[in-house]
Design an enzyme around this catalytic site. Structure first.
Site, PDB file in Angstrom:
ATOM      1  N   HIS A  98     -11.420  29.716 -39.538  1.00 61.26           N
ATOM      2  CA  HIS A  98     -11.998  30.994 -40.760  1.00 61.26           C
ATOM      3  C   HIS A  98     -10.905  31.666 -40.968  1.00 61.26           C
ATOM      4  CE1 HIS A  98     -15.334  28.374 -41.116  1.00 61.26           C
ATOM      5  NE2 HIS A  98     -15.653  27.752 -40.059  1.00 61.26           N
ATOM      6  N   ASP A  99     -10.567  32.669 -39.551  1.00 61.66           N
ATOM      7  CA  ASP A  99      -9.974  34.282 -39.379  1.00 61.66           C
ATOM      8  C   ASP A  99      -8.539  33.221 -38.710  1.00 61.66           C
ATOM      9  OD1 ASP A  99     -12.858  34.661 -37.559  1.00 61.66           O
ATOM     10  OD2 ASP A  99     -12.581  35.157 -38.712  1.00 61.66           O
ATOM     11  N   ASP A 150     -11.465  33.847 -34.432  1.00 61.51           N
ATOM     12  CA  ASP A 150     -10.646  34.800 -34.303  1.00 61.51           C
ATOM     13  C   ASP A 150      -9.679  34.668 -33.373  1.00 61.51           C
ATOM     14  OD1 ASP A 150     -13.657  34.968 -34.237  1.00 61.51           O
ATOM     15  OD2 ASP A 150     -12.953  37.127 -35.125  1.00 61.51           O
ATOM     16  N   PHE A 194     -21.701  33.713 -42.684  1.00 64.51           N
ATOM     17  CA  PHE A 194     -21.823  34.343 -41.373  1.00 64.51           C
ATOM     18  C   PHE A 194     -21.522  35.515 -41.394  1.00 64.51           C
ATOM     19  CE2 PHE A 194     -22.834  34.854 -37.379  1.00 64.51           C
ATOM     20  CZ  PHE A 194     -22.459  35.700 -36.455  1.00 64.51           C
ATOM     21  N   ASN A 195     -20.185  35.703 -41.352  1.00 61.23           N
ATOM     22  CA  ASN A 195     -20.192  37.811 -41.573  1.00 61.23           C
ATOM     23  C   ASN A 195     -20.770  38.914 -42.466  1.00 61.23           C
ATOM     24  OD1 ASN A 195     -17.955  36.838 -38.926  1.00 61.23           O
ATOM     25  ND2 ASN A 195     -16.296  36.646 -40.518  1.00 61.23           N
ATOM     26  N   ASP A 234     -14.693  39.726 -33.691  1.00 63.74           N
ATOM     27  CA  ASP A 234     -15.388  39.202 -33.070  1.00 63.74           C
ATOM     28  C   ASP A 234     -14.753  37.408 -31.436  1.00 63.74           C
ATOM     29  OD1 ASP A 234     -17.955  37.568 -34.984  1.00 63.74           O
ATOM     30  OD2 ASP A 234     -15.833  37.726 -34.905  1.00 63.74           O
ATOM     31  N   THR A 266     -12.227  39.876 -39.087  1.00 61.22           N
ATOM     32  CA  THR A 266     -12.609  39.075 -38.848  1.00 61.22           C
ATOM     33  C   THR A 266     -13.881  38.683 -38.831  1.00 61.22           C
ATOM     34  OG1 THR A 266     -11.570  38.791 -37.131  1.00 61.22           O
ATOM     35  CG2 THR A 266     -10.212  38.288 -38.946  1.00 61.22           C
ATOM     36  N   ASN A 305     -20.002  36.862 -33.266  1.00 60.52           N
ATOM     37  CA  ASN A 305     -19.530  35.400 -32.787  1.00 60.52           C
ATOM     38  C   ASN A 305     -20.596  35.667 -31.075  1.00 60.52           C
ATOM     39  OD1 ASN A 305     -18.891  33.918 -34.517  1.00 60.52           O
ATOM     40  ND2 ASN A 305     -16.316  34.634 -33.573  1.00 60.52           N
TER      41      ASN A 305
END
Ligand code: RIB
Ligand code: CA
Length: 305
Positions: free
Chosen positions: A232-233, A15, A164-165, A10, A123, A39
């Site tokens: 993060h991703d 990402d 979040f994910n 996303d 992700t 996102n």
């Protein structure tokens, strides 16, 4: 032999950094990019994925996916990633059209056509993956493992409990964790430790055009603190290429799908509540200096874009 992967994503600033590594590292064979609302809306995440494929002049297909979670109402993270999802850099606009099939169809077709098992790298929220498993359960035997950014054993970033994910589509996350497909949980436990430091960020800017592009978008990422900016991703790609820099612990993960803790990933850390059975390898520690060193080396190796 390169690892065959599909990224379900996303973009989203982190990402975009993860896609940069996946599109360019020769140890990875990125067969397909599928997009999902997260996102920002899926029309924007799809356009952002296309922009990155075009920026690197790669011939990787993009297929658009779910516009909203399975059940929960969609809530974006534009406050973190900007309205476009990937602000700060003027990407080429002569983009190839996405595939004329849904993300689920594209995932099914790519996985079933592959002569080797595929590694799925989600992700964003796991809506597309859950839909895929529900519609085409036979794909599960053709997947080597899922290396998923999401979840946390510790503090969340959407509530004190939820990341979040998983928070975006907890019902999808529950389906994925109960699917029986081996999963590596790349959660906040390591992604909030392996921050991109201010020193790394300043080195990026003057490295090459890819470094400048990443610098110009990353400086807009609202997910940061005095120690750096969360990528993060990118930790999913770091795990695939350098698992030795990450400590994992096998355990059973339950996903909470309602109530105040909705989106929480609960780890049976003592193996006390599932007869010792496990369904995930959870990333519990990371060499954050190695992550920063690798991040810069990856970008430096990229000769175009
Ligand atoms: O919690 C971090 C996750 O949420 C990352 O995937 C980031 O891109 C956002 O989607
Ligand atoms: Ca993401």
């Amino acid at each position: 032999m390169a690892i065959k992967i599909i990224m379900d994503t996303d973009p989203g600033i982190d990402d975009a950094a993860a896609l940069t590594m996946a599109l360019n590292d020769p140890a990875l064979d990125l067969k397909l990019i599928t997009t999902v609302a997260g996102n920002v809306t899926v029309d924007k995440t799809t356009k952002n994925a296309q922009k990155l494929v075009r920026f690197f002049n790669k011939d990787v297909p993009v297929a658009a996916g779910a516009e909203q979670p399975l059940i929960k109402e969609f809530e974006d993270a534009a406050r973190i990633h900007g309205e476009s999802g990937m602000p700060g850099y003027d990407f080429p606009e002569d983009l190839k059209a996405p595939l004329n099939k849904t993300a689920v169809e594209a995932l099914h077709d790519e996985i079933m056509a592959s002569d080797e098992k595929i590694t799925l790298v989600p992700t964003g929220s796991y809506t597309n993956i859950a839909l895929l498993f529900s519609e085409y359960p036979e794909v599960k035997n053709h997947i080597d493992r899922i290396v998923a950014m999401g979840g946390t054993l510790g503090k969340g970033n959407m509530t004190s409990a939820a990341e979040f994910n998983v928070f975006t589509d907890p019902d999808a996350a529950k389906i994925v964790y109960q699917s029986g497909v081996p999963i590596v949980m790349v959660g906040l436990d390591i992604t909030m430790k392996a921050l991109l430091t201010p020193d790394s960020l300043s080195k990026l800017e003057h490295m090459n055009e890819t470094g400048k592009m990443l610098h110009d978008i990353i400086i807009n990422d609202g997910d940061n603190n005095e120690n750096g900016i969360a990528m993060h991703d990118v930790n999913t790609i770091f795990y695939l290429l350098h698992p030795e820099a990450i400590t994992t612990k096998d355990m059973w993960i339950d996903v909470i799908t309602d109530g105040p803790a909705i989106g929480e990933t609960v780890g049976d850390i003592r193996g006390a509540y599932h007869d010792g059975k496990t369904n995930a390898s959870v990333c519990v520690d990371i060499d954050d200096e190695a992550f920063n060193k690798w991040f810069l080396e990856e970008v430096e190796k990229i000769k175009q874009g």
